[in-house]
Scaffold this active site. Structure first.
Site, PDB file in Angstrom:
ATOM      1  N   THR A   1      29.461  50.456  38.307  1.00 29.24           N
ATOM      2  CA  THR A   1      29.881  50.174  39.687  1.00 29.24           C
ATOM      3  C   THR A   1      31.215  50.868  39.937  1.00 29.24           C
ATOM      4  O   THR A   1      32.244  50.215  40.142  1.00 29.24           O
ATOM      5  CB  THR A   1      30.008  48.654  39.946  1.00 29.24           C
ATOM      6  OG1 THR A   1      30.908  48.091  38.972  1.00 29.24           O
ATOM      7  CG2 THR A   1      28.666  47.965  39.848  1.00 29.24           C
TER       8      THR A   1
ATOM      9  N   THR B   1      30.128  44.331  37.051  1.00 31.02           N
ATOM     10  CA  THR B   1      31.168  43.753  37.899  1.00 31.02           C
ATOM     11  C   THR B   1      30.878  44.131  39.349  1.00 31.02           C
ATOM     12  O   THR B   1      30.871  45.318  39.697  1.00 31.02           O
ATOM     13  CB  THR B   1      32.552  44.277  37.487  1.00 31.02           C
ATOM     14  OG1 THR B   1      32.791  43.912  36.120  1.00 31.02           O
ATOM     15  CG2 THR B   1      33.644  43.692  38.363  1.00 31.02           C
TER      16      THR B   1
ATOM     17  N   LYS C   1      35.401  37.010  38.206  1.00 33.33           N
ATOM     18  CA  LYS C   1      35.648  38.232  37.435  1.00 33.33           C
ATOM     19  C   LYS C   1      36.753  39.071  38.069  1.00 33.33           C
ATOM     20  O   LYS C   1      37.682  39.525  37.400  1.00 33.33           O
ATOM     21  CB  LYS C   1      34.360  39.050  37.323  1.00 33.33           C
ATOM     22  CG  LYS C   1      34.542  40.435  36.679  1.00 33.33           C
ATOM     23  CD  LYS C   1      35.148  40.316  35.275  1.00 33.33           C
ATOM     24  CE  LYS C   1      35.532  41.674  34.704  1.00 33.33           C
ATOM     25  NZ  LYS C   1      34.432  42.405  34.132  1.00 33.33           N
TER      26      LYS C   1
ATOM     27  N   ALA D   1      55.440  45.886  28.226  1.00 30.07           N
ATOM     28  CA  ALA D   1      55.792  46.970  29.149  1.00 30.07           C
ATOM     29  C   ALA D   1      55.257  48.296  28.643  1.00 30.07           C
ATOM     30  O   ALA D   1      55.202  48.543  27.438  1.00 30.07           O
ATOM     31  CB  ALA D   1      57.309  47.042  29.310  1.00 30.07           C
TER      32      ALA D   1
ATOM     33  N   CYS E   1      38.189  49.037  34.018  1.00 29.89           N
ATOM     34  CA  CYS E   1      38.126  47.791  34.793  1.00 29.89           C
ATOM     35  C   CYS E   1      39.267  47.618  35.793  1.00 29.89           C
ATOM     36  O   CYS E   1      39.026  47.543  36.999  1.00 29.89           O
ATOM     37  CB  CYS E   1      38.095  46.596  33.846  1.00 29.89           C
ATOM     38  SG  CYS E   1      36.610  46.509  32.827  1.00 29.89           S
TER      39      CYS E   1
ATOM     40  N   LYS F   1      43.877  53.143  26.039  1.00 25.50           N
ATOM     41  CA  LYS F   1      44.348  52.138  25.089  1.00 25.50           C
ATOM     42  C   LYS F   1      43.775  52.492  23.725  1.00 25.50           C
ATOM     43  O   LYS F   1      42.847  53.308  23.620  1.00 25.50           O
ATOM     44  CB  LYS F   1      43.904  50.722  25.508  1.00 25.50           C
ATOM     45  CG  LYS F   1      42.402  50.525  25.504  1.00 25.50           C
ATOM     46  CD  LYS F   1      41.986  49.126  25.918  1.00 25.50           C
ATOM     47  CE  LYS F   1      42.294  48.106  24.832  1.00 25.50           C
ATOM     48  NZ  LYS F   1      41.749  46.767  25.141  1.00 25.50           N
TER      49      LYS F   1
END
EC number: 1.1.1.22
Length: 438
Positions: free
Chosen positions: A86, A122, A207, A255, A263, A324
């Site tokens: 999505t 989602t 969500k 930070a 997402c 990440k």
């Protein structure tokens, strides 16, 4: 119990593999023949720690299979999960639901007997209503219920998140559908996982509300970090001080260069657009979206300042480009803003990431890619850490200093101790912490 999982992207593949680990018979469906062929060879389309082994074990156990044949998979299923993408729709920021609606129509045509159709993707509030309408119009005679069951998987720890979640949210008022979902999640009930049954629209909103709250928390501490730099305070101590308050909690108070990934960027924007559509604007989240976008752009300036005000003609070594660690996901990664900005300022970029370089090469042109951390540093004028992979946390500082042309490190994840960096003779720049002069 048998389920069909429509979509073998991040959510569909992880969810399907984990359900099969619970003992459920799962058929994962995808239109991409190449992807399905690779899955038959146990070649994963994404990097997620432990996923290849989980898939291999359950395929061998006969509980997990992959196919391009949606019709046969759906016919045999008690529940069909829609786990397609999505993405943000071009032009207006709304979620693009075309894949969800196309899947709903195909499912309707293939259903055989009572079926629970589960929105795992989602989706904005009201999507379940539209899916129900599509199925009803396609198959007026069908027996079915449409359920919302949002995922809360963190990339890099998705298997653990599925197996031991904080909660499971299920949106349906149908007792028959509730019983099917209870059976599917029974292994989690046995370990006392909270299972929340709600109305479908409430589940859809949960969500988005969860992700936007976390995005706001990240953005908050990033702005506090900027203030810390101005007043000489330490954002890590501030984070600990407020995170020890049980009402606030310590998570998502680190930070950095701004949030990215599959997402938060699209979900914050989609919720903003939904709120505007219903004339109930979310001013806080609108600001979060704006501040995060600006922050990622500002990080390049931080590197430039650490290099004496100019990177023109300089060789800049970059460690980490994924949004990440423990994922190869490049979607909305801060590196996609930082590296092009440095290049525009005249820098020559040499980079390494343990998993994301294949995708990154398509997104970041004119970057020199290296095979390991230390190879990026040789002859570089500065070292920049964008993603906090574990292998970057304990670099041999003596070797780093010998390889760099100048001992300049810009740590956008605060993974090094300032005093240790000073003692090692580095010009060390970080986020929200006072600089210690060498």
């Amino acid at each position: 119990m048998r389920i069909a999982m429509i979509g073998t992207g991040y959510v569909g593949l992880v969810s399907g593999a984990c359900f099969s680990e619970f003992g459920t018979n799962v058929t994962c469906v995808d239109k991409d023949e190449t992807k399905i062929a690779k899955l038959h060879e146990n070649i994963m389309p994404i990097f997620e720690p432990g996923l290849d082994k989980l898939v291999e074990n359950n395929v061998s156990g006969g509980r997990l299979e992959f196919t391009t044949d949606l019709t046969e998979a759906v016919k045999a299923a008690d529940a069909v999960f829609i786990a397609v993408g999505t993405p943000t729709r071009r032009g207006d920021g709304h979620a693009d639901l075309s894949y969800v609606y196309a899947a709903a129509k195909e499912i309707a045509e293939a259903m055989d007997g009572y079926t629970v159709i589960v929105n795992k993707s989602t989706v904005p509030v009201g999507t379940g209503d539209e899916v129900e309408k599509i199925i009803r119009e396609t198959r007026p005679d069908a027996e079915f219920d449409v359920v919302s069951n949002p995922e809360f998987l963190r990339e890099g720890s998705a298997i653990e998140d599925f197996m031991r979640p904080d909660r499971v949210v299920i949106g349906t008022e149908s007792e028959r559908a509730q019983e099917v979902m209870r059976q599917l999640y029974r292994p989690l009930h046995l370990i006392e996982t909270p299972i929340l049954f709600t109305q479908r629209r409430t589940s859809e909103l949960i969500k988005y509300a969860a992700n936007t709250f976390l995005a706001a928390k990240i953005t908050f501490i990033n702005e506090i970090a900027d203030l810390c730099e101005k007043v000489g305070a330490d954002v890590q101590a501030v984070s600990k001080g407020i995170g020890l308050d049980g009402r606030i909690g310590k998570k998502f108070l680190h930070a950095g260069p701004g949030y990215g990934g599959s997402c938060f960027p699209k979900d914050t924007l989609a919720l903003v657009r939904t709120a505007q559509q219903f004339d109930s604007p979310l001013k806080i989240i609108e600001t979060v979206v704006e501040v995060n976008a600006e922050r990622k752009k500002k990080m390049a300036q931080k590197v430039i300042e650490a290099c004496g005000g100019s990177v023109d003609g300089k060789r800049i070594a970059v460690l980490g480009v994924a949004f990440k660690p423990n994922t190869d996901d490049m979607r909305d990664s801060p590196s996609l803003d930082i590296i092009p900005a440095l290049q525009s300022a005249g820098a020559n970029i040499v980079a390494f990431d343990p998993e994301a370089m294949t995708e990154a090469k398509e997104l970041l042109p004119n970057v020199e890619w290296k095979e390991n951390s230390y190879a990026t540093m040789e002859g570089a004028d500065a070292l920049v850490i964008i993603t906090e992979w574990n292998e970057f946390r304990l670099l041999d500082l003596k070797r780093v200093k010998e390889l760099l042309k100048a001992p300049v490190m810009v740590d956008l994840r605060n993974i090094y101790n300032r005093q240790e960096m000073k003692d090692a003779g580095f010009e060390y720049s970080c986020i929200g912490r006072p600089k210690l002069e060498v």
